[in-house]
Scaffold this active site. Structure first.
Site, PDB file in Angstrom:
ATOM      1  N   TRP A   1      13.875  51.766  73.372  1.00  0.00           N
ATOM      2  CA  TRP A   1      14.549  50.476  73.495  1.00  0.00           C
ATOM      3  C   TRP A   1      15.827  50.440  72.654  1.00  0.00           C
ATOM      4  O   TRP A   1      16.813  49.811  73.042  1.00  0.00           O
ATOM      5  CB  TRP A   1      13.607  49.336  73.106  1.00  0.00           C
ATOM      6  CG  TRP A   1      14.299  48.002  73.173  1.00  0.00           C
ATOM      7  CD1 TRP A   1      14.577  47.175  72.135  1.00  0.00           C
ATOM      8  CD2 TRP A   1      14.833  47.357  74.342  1.00  0.00           C
ATOM      9  NE1 TRP A   1      15.254  46.058  72.580  1.00  0.00           N
ATOM     10  CE2 TRP A   1      15.407  46.149  73.937  1.00  0.00           C
ATOM     11  CE3 TRP A   1      14.878  47.695  75.692  1.00  0.00           C
ATOM     12  CZ2 TRP A   1      16.023  45.270  74.824  1.00  0.00           C
ATOM     13  CZ3 TRP A   1      15.496  46.819  76.574  1.00  0.00           C
ATOM     14  CH2 TRP A   1      16.058  45.624  76.142  1.00  0.00           C
TER      15      TRP A   1
ATOM     16  N   TYR B   1      16.833  42.177  66.130  1.00  0.00           N
ATOM     17  CA  TYR B   1      16.287  41.903  67.467  1.00  0.00           C
ATOM     18  C   TYR B   1      14.878  41.319  67.361  1.00  0.00           C
ATOM     19  O   TYR B   1      14.551  40.310  68.000  1.00  0.00           O
ATOM     20  CB  TYR B   1      16.288  43.192  68.290  1.00  0.00           C
ATOM     21  CG  TYR B   1      15.641  43.043  69.646  1.00  0.00           C
ATOM     22  CD1 TYR B   1      16.259  42.311  70.663  1.00  0.00           C
ATOM     23  CD2 TYR B   1      14.409  43.622  69.915  1.00  0.00           C
ATOM     24  CE1 TYR B   1      15.662  42.164  71.900  1.00  0.00           C
ATOM     25  CE2 TYR B   1      13.808  43.483  71.159  1.00  0.00           C
ATOM     26  CZ  TYR B   1      14.438  42.751  72.138  1.00  0.00           C
ATOM     27  OH  TYR B   1      13.846  42.608  73.375  1.00  0.00           O
TER      28      TYR B   1
ATOM     29  N   GLU C   1      15.279  46.110  80.893  1.00  0.00           N
ATOM     30  CA  GLU C   1      13.952  46.730  80.791  1.00  0.00           C
ATOM     31  C   GLU C   1      13.830  47.881  81.782  1.00  0.00           C
ATOM     32  O   GLU C   1      13.239  48.911  81.475  1.00  0.00           O
ATOM     33  CB  GLU C   1      12.844  45.703  81.022  1.00  0.00           C
ATOM     34  CG  GLU C   1      12.710  44.647  79.941  1.00  0.00           C
ATOM     35  CD  GLU C   1      12.317  45.164  78.566  1.00  0.00           C
ATOM     36  OE1 GLU C   1      11.886  46.340  78.439  1.00  0.00           O
ATOM     37  OE2 GLU C   1      12.436  44.396  77.599  1.00  0.00           O
TER      38      GLU C   1
END
Length: 192
Positions: free
Chosen positions: A58, A28, A50
């Site tokens: 995350w 990522y 988000e």
């Protein structure tokens, strides 16, 4: 223990320390985070993810991203805007996503709001808040959680009727979508 500067990754290249805890993060970090993202649906997806990340790690969202995409019709604004009570009930039972009623409701409501906007309007609004200049962080301590631009973006989105778009979420969006480059000064991804 890291002093917050870039650390050597599995291939010997220096990376932001947060990126080295899992192979998912390395990929990522190297291939997506901080790269410019355009397009209303693509930005709606990032904004929604988000919002779901708020209060969580995350990696929790990243590992469920395909589940989110399947559950939310690929984050196509026009499709999600048609979701109703039955869809909410389905989403609340879906083990492939984070089953938080408030975040699910916000994602559906945001799609209904955005469906009324002109094509490209979300892209234009978000990118209009990209700072003209941005200091290159040397350590993680140099990376803010909120900026004047993210606060202004949050206010603009809320004023237009969007939910779950606080200044911290807005800044995370700005980082993820390349409005700012918060890769550390010596990180290999800064030069890509």
């Amino acid at each position: 223990m890291s002093d917050g500067t870039a650390l050597t990754g599995p291939d010997g290249a220096p990376r932001c320390p947060w990126a080295l805890s899992t192979p998912d993060y390395v990929t990522y970090h190297d291939e997506e985070w901080g790269r410019p993202v355009h397009g209303d649906d693509a930005l709606y997806e990032r904004l929604s993810l988000e919002a779901f990340q708020s209060g969580l790690s995350w990696i929790t969202i990243l590992r469920r991203r395909e589940g989110f995409r399947a559950a939310f019709a690929g984050f196509e604004i026009a499709k999600v805007a048609t979701f109703g009570e039955a869809d909410r009930d389905r989403l609340l039972l879906d083990p492939g996503i984070i089953r938080n009623r408030a975040k699910i409701d916000a994602t559906m409501a945001n799609a209904r709001v955005l469906a009324e906007w002109s094509p490209g309007e979300l892209d234009e609004l978000i990118w209009s808040h990209a700072p003209a200049s941005h200091a290159v962080p040397r350590t993680l301590a140099d990376v803010p959680a909120v900026t004047a631009e993210s606060t202004a973006l949050s206010k603009a989105l809320k004023k237009r009727g969007l939910r779950f778009v606080g200044p911290t979420t807005a800044y995370a969006l700005m980082q993820a979508c390349g409005l700012v480059d918060d890769h550390l000064e010596t990180c290999v991804a800064r030069s890509r």
